[in-house]
Design a protein around this motif. Sequence first.
Motif, mmCIF file in Angstrom:
data_model
loop_
_atom_site.group_PDB
_atom_site.id
_atom_site.type_symbol
_atom_site.label_atom_id
_atom_site.label_comp_id
_atom_site.label_asym_id
_atom_site.label_seq_id
_atom_site.Cartn_x
_atom_site.Cartn_y
_atom_site.Cartn_z
ATOM 1 N N GLU A 66 0.839 -1.207 0.000
ATOM 2 C CA GLU A 66 0.000 0.000 0.000
ATOM 3 C C GLU A 66 0.873 1.256 0.000
ATOM 4 O OE1 GLU A 66 -2.568 2.234 3.379
ATOM 5 O OE2 GLU A 66 -3.064 0.116 3.080
ATOM 6 N N VAL A 67 1.894 1.282 0.848
ATOM 7 C CA VAL A 67 2.783 2.452 0.904
ATOM 8 C C VAL A 67 3.568 2.579 -0.398
ATOM 9 C CG1 VAL A 67 4.731 3.516 2.097
ATOM 10 C CG2 VAL A 67 2.932 2.397 3.423
ATOM 11 N N ALA A 68 4.074 1.468 -0.924
ATOM 12 C CA ALA A 68 4.836 1.505 -2.179
ATOM 13 C C ALA A 68 3.980 2.027 -3.330
ATOM 14 C CB ALA A 68 5.393 0.118 -2.496
ATOM 15 N N ARG A 69 2.709 1.670 -3.354
ATOM 16 C CA ARG A 69 1.815 2.152 -4.417
ATOM 17 C C ARG A 69 1.625 3.668 -4.339
ATOM 18 N NH1 ARG A 69 -0.893 -2.837 -3.207
ATOM 19 N NH2 ARG A 69 -0.513 -4.242 -4.951
ATOM 20 N N ARG A 70 1.591 4.183 -3.105
ATOM 21 C CA ARG A 70 1.431 5.628 -2.924
ATOM 22 C C ARG A 70 2.719 6.382 -3.239
ATOM 23 N NH1 ARG A 70 -0.760 4.660 2.467
ATOM 24 N NH2 ARG A 70 1.071 5.752 3.187
ATOM 25 N N THR A 71 3.857 5.806 -2.896
ATOM 26 C CA THR A 71 5.121 6.525 -3.021
ATOM 27 C C THR A 71 5.836 6.265 -4.342
ATOM 28 O OG1 THR A 71 6.306 4.788 -1.821
ATOM 29 C CG2 THR A 71 5.454 6.645 -0.532
ATOM 30 N N LEU A 72 5.665 5.087 -4.926
ATOM 31 C CA LEU A 72 6.341 4.733 -6.182
ATOM 32 C C LEU A 72 5.372 4.023 -7.121
ATOM 33 C CD1 LEU A 72 9.608 3.257 -4.657
ATOM 34 C CD2 LEU A 72 9.389 5.452 -5.793
ATOM 35 N N PRO A 73 4.318 4.714 -7.571
ATOM 36 C CA PRO A 73 3.296 4.035 -8.377
ATOM 37 C C PRO A 73 3.830 3.451 -9.687
ATOM 38 C CG PRO A 73 2.959 6.412 -8.399
ATOM 39 C CD PRO A 73 4.031 6.134 -7.386
ATOM 40 N N ASP A 74 4.886 4.026 -10.234
ATOM 41 C CA ASP A 74 5.441 3.479 -11.471
ATOM 42 C C ASP A 74 6.166 2.155 -11.236
ATOM 43 O OD1 ASP A 74 4.467 5.635 -12.856
ATOM 44 O OD2 ASP A 74 6.355 6.749 -12.772
ATOM 45 N N ARG A 75 6.822 2.040 -10.077
ATOM 46 C CA ARG A 75 7.545 0.796 -9.761
ATOM 47 C C ARG A 75 6.657 -0.241 -9.095
ATOM 48 N NH1 ARG A 75 12.850 2.234 -6.688
ATOM 49 N NH2 ARG A 75 12.416 0.249 -5.733
ATOM 50 N N TRP A 76 5.597 0.220 -8.423
ATOM 51 C CA TRP A 76 4.721 -0.713 -7.702
ATOM 52 C C TRP A 76 3.262 -0.392 -8.033
ATOM 53 C CZ3 TRP A 76 7.240 -4.667 -5.647
ATOM 54 C CH2 TRP A 76 6.460 -5.654 -5.059
ATOM 55 N N PRO A 77 2.801 -0.749 -9.247
ATOM 56 C CA PRO A 77 1.427 -0.444 -9.659
ATOM 57 C C PRO A 77 0.399 -1.274 -8.892
ATOM 58 C CG PRO A 77 2.532 -1.763 -11.326
ATOM 59 C CD PRO A 77 3.571 -1.437 -10.279
ATOM 60 N N ALA A 78 -0.839 -0.869 -8.980
ATOM 61 C CA ALA A 78 -1.932 -1.495 -8.225
ATOM 62 C C ALA A 78 -2.078 -2.983 -8.517
ATOM 63 C CB ALA A 78 -3.244 -0.769 -8.499
ATOM 64 N N ASP A 79 -1.729 -3.413 -9.707
ATOM 65 C CA ASP A 79 -1.913 -4.832 -10.048
ATOM 66 C C ASP A 79 -0.711 -5.713 -9.668
ATOM 67 O OD1 ASP A 79 -0.188 -3.797 -11.947
ATOM 68 O OD2 ASP A 79 -1.154 -4.817 -13.638
#
Length: 155
Positions: free
Chosen positions: A63-76
């Motif tokens: 959840e934190v990675a999606r907020r902080t690095l959405p390009d590296r850790w996308p929702a899927d």
Amino acid sequence: MLLRDLPTRALSVRAPWDFAILEMGKPVENRKRSHRFRGLVFIHTSSWWKESEVAEDRDFAEEVARRTLPDRWPADRHLPLSDLTPRLGRITGMVEVADCVAVSDSPWFFGPVGFTLRNPVIFKNPVQCKGALGFFPVPESIRAAVAQAEGFANA
């Protein structure tokens, strides 16, 4: 990198926080006590494993990675727990400890203190190593095994 340039100490971190440091952009390692050590350390993935706690922590880290690095850790993107177990009880990377803080704006910080981290390097070939609490000395034989496994020069 030369063998003599590799860290002489390691910091043992439980899964999935080791993975978060090395691959999810986690710039702080939360601890109960401050420490004066600064410099390059190996990240040692603890052999501790309690699946329900690791899964809960993994979900939070994602959840934190999606907020902080959405390009590296996308929702899927989802990290299977089975990807973490081969790392247990091994030197899995290295990172620079830049500071120790009691306050941080980072969403990864939940204190009471945190080691601020930078320049993480994940190892392709983790090396088995018995860990210890806090910063612990890494035997020369383990340092040499890391250098060989990662293709670092051994001079």
